[in-house]
Design an enzyme around this catalytic site. Structure first.
Site, short mmCIF file in Angstrom:
data_model
loop_
_atom_site.label_atom_id
_atom_site.label_comp_id
_atom_site.label_asym_id
_atom_site.label_seq_id
_atom_site.Cartn_x
_atom_site.Cartn_y
_atom_site.Cartn_z
N SER A 255 0.83 -1.16 0.08
CA SER A 255 -0.02 -0.03 -0.04
C SER A 255 0.78 1.31 -0.09
CB SER A 255 -1.08 0.12 1.22
OG SER A 255 -1.85 -1.10 1.04
N SER A 293 -2.44 -3.73 -3.03
CA SER A 293 -1.72 -2.50 -2.49
C SER A 293 -2.95 -1.29 -2.28
CB SER A 293 -0.51 -2.01 -3.67
OG SER A 293 0.01 -0.60 -2.97
N ASP A 295 -4.07 2.27 -2.16
CA ASP A 295 -3.35 3.53 -2.27
C ASP A 295 -4.40 4.28 -2.17
OD1 ASP A 295 -1.06 1.86 -3.38
OD2 ASP A 295 -1.96 1.48 -5.02
#
Length: 386
Positions: A255, A293, A295
């Site tokens: 992330s 991830s 984001d």
């Protein structure tokens, strides 16, 4: 070149110390704190070695606190917007931010399982420092990235007191990068990652404005890594213990939390537009955006201080009961978008460069970016003069 552009306060090298070129004009500290009023503080937790025992460590984590208007300005509402590029993560408080377009709380960043203590710590800190705000209602902003490769993430190591300490430690000026605060246990492109920051000065004719970016960088697969436009993943494919752990941690997982600050007067929608540009800066460093991830990005403007406050009203509205806000015309936003992209790219590389190898739980090792090999590869491509 200014010393603050080359090294962190602790003397760790930044990307420009290696001769890596970047576009745009950085501020004095090349940091989010170049935006007047913005303060950053850390609590860093490092203890123990060897085999992990839940609740006992080893510990490689911490808390980062960002105060948009410093201590004195906490509780005053400013324009803000957020963008979730990939929602496999958490940032609290954004439902109200989306509704009102306003931010009046500090921003805390830590590990995935420490969002609760950070949320509580913000409330405790506001009760102590801004009781008038606390007597109404608070929706703290607490965000996270996953540090379970190096850290005993399921242990209750981050407490509300650590969040309060990070808020108390917040200062302006040059700030530390790499493995500090919430970035302590993070990895980026399967190298040691963590915190990175950069800024750009935007000329607006009659005056200059500043755009600053702060990233908790914990994303990217090794094969993707690109620096200064040069693909380096294949050249640096060896010594990759993190992705050898891929049975439990898919390549590219982790992330990225990004905070964007500017002193340019903006509407909430324009702040959101800045937040949407962060992925373009990350893409310059190679990432395609992994499913694993999360984001998430938040941008705010320190101008028009308290113009968007939503406090309980008093009495009946009169002729003066209107809010007013200045803003950059939408048609003149392009230079601010460019500044976000440039600063986000450099912040990623700063997070990688300002780091050393770290050993964490169960002997898990996160190698540092090999500076000499990066420099040699960029020299071979003519990006850095030989």
């Amino acid at each position: 070149m200014s010393e603050t552009l080359l090294v962190t306060p602790a003397g760790k090298p930044r990307a420009r110390a290696l001769g890596i070129p970047f576009t745009g004009n950085p501020g004095r500290f090349n940091a989010i704190t170049d935006v007047p009023g913005v303060e950053v503080g850390y609590t860093t937790l490092i203890s123990g070695d060897g085999k992990m025992e839940i609740g006992k460590g080893p510990v490689r984590t911490g808390v980062t606190a960002i105060l948009p208007l410093g201590r004195e300005g906490a509780g005053q509402a400013i324009a803000a917007g957020h963008h979730s590029f990939n929602g496999n993560g958490e940032m609290t408080g954004v439902s109200w931010l989306e509704e009102s377009g306003a931010l009046n709380m500090p921003i805390l960043i830590s590990n995935t399982h420490a969002v609760g203590p950070c949320h509580r710590g913000t409330i405790d800190w506001m009760v102590r420092n801004k009781p008038d705000v606390a007597n109404q209602w608070m929706l703290p902003v607490a965000a996270e990235t996953w540090d379970g490769y190096l850290n005993d993430i399921n242990g209750p190591h981050v407490t509300s007191a650590h969040a309060v300490a990070a808020l108390d430690a917040a200062r302006n000026g040059a700030i530390e990068e790499g493995s500090v605060g919430g970035g302590t246990g993070m990895n980026c492109y399967a190298f040691k990652g963590g915190n990175g920051t950069a800024s750009r000065v935007v000329n607006y004719g009659h005056r200059d404005y500043t755009v600053g970016v702060f990233l908790q960088a914990n994303f990217g697969s090794r094969k993707e890594l690109t620096i200064a436009g040069v693909p380096l993943g294949a050249k640096l494919a060896d010594d990759n213990p993190i992705e050898a752990f891929a049975a439990n941690l898919p390549a590219g997982a982790g992330s990225c939390i990004g905070i964007i600050a500017t002193d340019a007067p903006l509407l909430p929608g324009q702040c959101k537009a800045l937040a949407r540009r962060v992925p373009l800066g990350l893409a310059r460093t190679g990432t395609a955006g992994s499913h694993f991830s999360g984001d998430i990005f938040l941008a705010f403007s320190t101008a028009n201080r308290d113009a968007l406050n939503g406090r309980f009203p008093k009495g009946e509205p009169d002729a003066g009961a209107y809010g007013h806000i200045d803003f950059i015309p939408w048609g003149r936003m392009d230079d601010f978008y460019t500044a976000v992209v440039q600063a986000a790219e450099e912040a990623v590389v700063n997070a990688l460069v300002a780091n050393a190898e770290m050993i964490g739980r169960d002997g898990h090792r996160s190698p540092n970016l090999p500076h000499d090999r990066v420099v040699n590869a960029l020299k071979t491509r003519g990006v850095i003069a030989s």
